[in-house]
Design an enzyme around this catalytic site. Structure first.
Site, PDB file in Angstrom:
ATOM      1  CB  CYS A 274     -10.988  -3.527   8.615  1.00 39.99           C
ATOM      2  SG  CYS A 274      -9.713  -2.382   8.047  1.00 39.99           S
TER       3      CYS A 274
ATOM      4  CG  HIS B 294      -8.559  -5.392   4.948  1.00 30.78           C
ATOM      5  ND1 HIS B 294      -9.687  -4.677   5.259  1.00 30.78           N
ATOM      6  CD2 HIS B 294      -8.875  -6.692   5.180  1.00 30.78           C
ATOM      7  CE1 HIS B 294     -10.646  -5.505   5.644  1.00 30.78           C
ATOM      8  NE2 HIS B 294     -10.172  -6.734   5.617  1.00 30.78           N
TER       9      HIS B 294
ATOM     10  CG  ASN C  94     -10.825 -10.306   5.394  1.00 31.16           C
ATOM     11  OD1 ASN C  94     -11.228  -9.312   5.980  1.00 31.16           O
ATOM     12  ND2 ASN C  94     -10.660 -10.324   4.087  1.00 31.16           N
TER      13      ASN C  94
END
Length: 728
Positions: free
Chosen positions: A180, A369, A391
């Site tokens: 990520c 994250h 995201n």
């Protein structure tokens, strides 16, 4: 400026080694040597072979086999438990129909099914294993070969391209590897398409299958040659970074990074600073939020704490309060960064704070994250502050205030902020929630109008203090300076364990030949350190010296390289030069005396504070400087009970006699990340010297003569002036 080759070691420095080990055991440092530098002639030859014989390029150095996917030799048949780190056998791969039902038929029970670790029993979601690669497909292949579109779930007749018009942040989504950090940074850079075109040197679809990608690893630019054969799952959909609009720019850049690091699995876990540096070569600024573990309030003092403990605790509380960034100031700062089109990333991690982690999960934030910060604004009559995030996995899970389903939205606000036109991964949240829940921000300080220069050198080792870099300024110049330590051959836990302490000081040469510190970056345990400063020009030129601060390598017979990257508004002259250990000591002494914690060890009404200790605490360890302010020789002793630290004195004790009116670096302690535990406690004693005369060099146990050219690091220096010497 451009990338310079590593200079030859000094005369008493051994030649660079292809691999390096640690005398203390643990993870082994391996030098990344043969990163390819592809000449355009090679690509032209590949293209010519395709046009003459129809041969499509398959990269022999990163072939479509399991070792290009996984870091572990058994990665295709086993998985690593996130709890105990041991490996267990994988379940059988699902059929095409089973994976389709699992992903798209809404079977909640099947999606939540877990597989236990064979060693500790920790549960792992079975779907994580179901979406792993089962093969490789080329984008240009003809059905039933090729890649299935993960939106239509069919083979598409729309041709693949590298870029379809202008790239967009929503063109890519995170796949089934935990990168990520990388995908989010790449998505943020898509807001400036010219940056992506600088990364991809091959900007048109190539039937021969050869592409060139330009990446900056640890401060050094590399041109990476790859093919367009991509890992796919049982549905023949791209396994890792998910492309939209039949564009290859995302998967190609991801594949080049995977090749540079050794495998796709090696991309799992990372930081925005690493990603921004890899993709742009520009420095990054880290901002630690109140939720960051490093911003945790010091624990209260135990009952009956002594005067020294209370003084130390008061200083720790003072530093903690000063470290907390004000909410309104940070909002204004970030607003300015985004207005200047600097990419900004935000990270969540709890690091043992279970209450915080549970709250984030309840509100729909993934932890740990990475999210990209897209915009900041204030709305309503009360000026409610909002932040817009994306995201990288393409799904906005936020359930708190100002989520898409929140009743706080009015029709007018939805129209004003174009809420209905955003992709599924974009969401808004209240700034107060963001400030409270997120742990770290990272700002990529793009410098398109600045000049760029890079220089390589050697960090200090058992042989000598290593090298510094001289900067000659011909006009007043704003500069961004980044010092990188040499990377391990691969990423991940093994690479982290090989990091050494790294700090940096920028010194200005005075007219009398001495140096004064104009900027200082505390030692850390990161891949690089960064400073922003202004170089002033006095007279015809002004001479500066960039001094690397690394002490965990002082016992190593296997030197490490560094690379310095400088972005400047005016031309500079740069070159490496030998570094004198005495100048390193002077730098530490000045820093400790001006900014360290001060502890009087010996004082009296007649002498005042005769013997004083100055202590610098940083992420990488501790520096202790002793000062004899009296006109008599004084003795100082230090002894530690420590684990996981390396001492610059080679022992965890010393007994020194300081001549009158001198200061000395007693010891530098550096955390050794190969250690499994860290603890440090120590004590001091001091008093008058009862022996005979004391030489100007003092008396030392252990003997500093045994340190060779590093002896000057622990030699006493007169208070009235600095040590002679420096960079030649």
């Amino acid at each position: 400026g451009g990338s310079a080759p590593a200079p030859a070691p000094a005369a008493d420095l051994p030649p660079p080694l292809a691999s390096q080990g640690s005398s203390s055991g643990g993870e082994r440092f391996e030098r990344l040597e043969d990163v390819e530098r592809v000449a355009q002639e090679q690509v032209d030859a590949i293209n010519a072979l395709y046009h003459s014989d129809g041969v499509v390029f398959v990269d022999p150095t990163f072939p479509p086999i399991p070792r290009s996917l996984y870091s572990h030799p058994d990665g295709a048949r086993s998985f690593k438990c996130s709890t105990c780190s041991k490996r267990s056998n994988l379940p059988p791969q699902p059929t095409r129909e089973e994976l389709f039902n699992l992903r798209f038929r809404g079977d909640v029970a099947a999606r939540q099914r877990t597989l236990p670790c064979l060693h500790c029993g920790a549960p792992h979601l079975a779907i994580e294993f179901a979406v792993r690669p089962v093969g490789w497909e080329r984008a240009s292949a003809t059905p039933p070969q090729g890649i299935v579109d993960d939106t239509t779930l069919q083979f598409s007749t729309v041709p693949w391209v590298v870029f379809r018009g202008e790239p967009r942040p929503e063109d890519i989504r995170q796949g089934s590897v935990g990168n990520c950090w990388f995908v989010c940074a790449l998505s943020a850079l898509a807001e400036k398409p010219e940056l992506l075109r600088q990364i991809l040197l091959t900007r048109e679809f190539n039937r021969a299958g050869a592409y060139q990608v330009r990446l900056c690893l640890a401060g050094e630019w590399h041109t990476v040659l790859i093919d367009d054969v991509l890992p796919v799952d049982a549905l023949q959909m791209v396994c890792y970074l998910k492309p939209a609009r039949r564009q290859l720019w995302g998967p190609l850049i991801e594949k080049a990074a995977a090749k540079l690091y050794g495998s796709y699995e090696a991309l799992s876990g990372g930081t925005f600073a690493e990603a921004f540096g890899l993709l742009t070569g520009c420095p990054s600024q880290r901002i630690l939020m109140p939720a960051h573990p490093a911003r945790k309030e010091p624990p209260p003092l135990p009952p009956g704490a002594g005067e020294a403990d209370r003084a130390h605790h008061a200083k720790a509380m003072e530093r903690w309060r000063a470290s907390i960034v004000d909410s309104d100031e940070l909002f204004a700062q970030l607003f300015s960064f985004r207005h200047s089109e600097y990419p900004v990333g935000a990270s969540t991690f709890a690091a043992g704070n279970e209450a915080l982690e549970l709250e984030m999960k309840r509100l729909g934030l993934q932890c740990p994250h990475a999210y990209s910060v897209m915009a900041l604004t204030a709305v309503g009559e009360d000026g409610t502050q909002l932040v817009k995030l994306r995201n990288p996995n393409g799904v906005a899970l936020w359930k708190g205030d100002w989520s898409k389903a929140s009743p706080l939205w009015t029709y007018e606000l939805k129209q004003q902020l174009k809420l209905e036109h955003e992709d599924e991964g974009v969401f808004w949240m209240a700034w107060c929630d963001f400030y409270r829940l997120f742990a770290e921000l990272c700002v990529c300080r793009l410098a398109p109008d600045m000049l760029e220069a890079r220089e390589a050198g050697w960090l200090g080792s058992v042989f000598n203090a290593g090298q510094a870099v001289t900067l000659e300024a011909y006009a007043r110049s704003e500069v961004e300076v980044v010092l990188h330590q040499e990377p391990h051959v691969s990423r991940g836990v093994e690479a982290v364990a090989t990091l050494v302490d790294l700090g940096m000081a920028v010194l200005k040469r005075q007219f009398d030949g001495s140096y004064s510190t104009v900027a200082y970056a505390e030692r850390c345990l990161q891949q690089n350190v960064h400073l922003t400063l202004t170089l002033e020009q006095d007279g015809h030129t002004a001479s500066y010296l960039v001094v690397p601060l690394c002490f965990g390598q002082m016992r190593s017979t296997e030197p490490r390289k560094f690379r310095l990257a400088v972005h400047s508004t005016q031309p500079l002259a740069m070159e490496t030069a030998p570094l004198d250990a005495a100048l390193v000591a002077t730098t530490l002494i000045q820093r400790a005396a001006e900014h360290g914690d001060r502890t009087p060890l010996l004082k009296s009404p007649a002498l005042g504070e005769a013997l004083v200790l100055h202590t610098i605490d940083d992420e990488a360890g501790r520096v202790i400087v002793a000062e004899n302010a009296s006109f008599h020789p004084l003795r100082v002793g230090w002894e530690a009970d420590a684990e996981g630290f390396v001492s610059s004195r080679r022992l965890l004790m010393c007994q020194d006699v300081l001549p009158p009116r001198t200061r000395q670096v007693l010891v530098v302690l550096s955390r050794d990340l190969k250690g499994k535990a860290f603890r440090l406690s120590y004590g001091f004693d001091g008093g008058g010297h009862e022996g005979g005369g004391v030489p100007a060099a003092g008396l030392h146990i252990p003997d500093i003569d045994d340190l060779g050219q590093l002896k000057a690091l622990h030699a006493p220096q007169p208070i009235a002036g600095g040590a002679a010497g420096g960079a030649a």
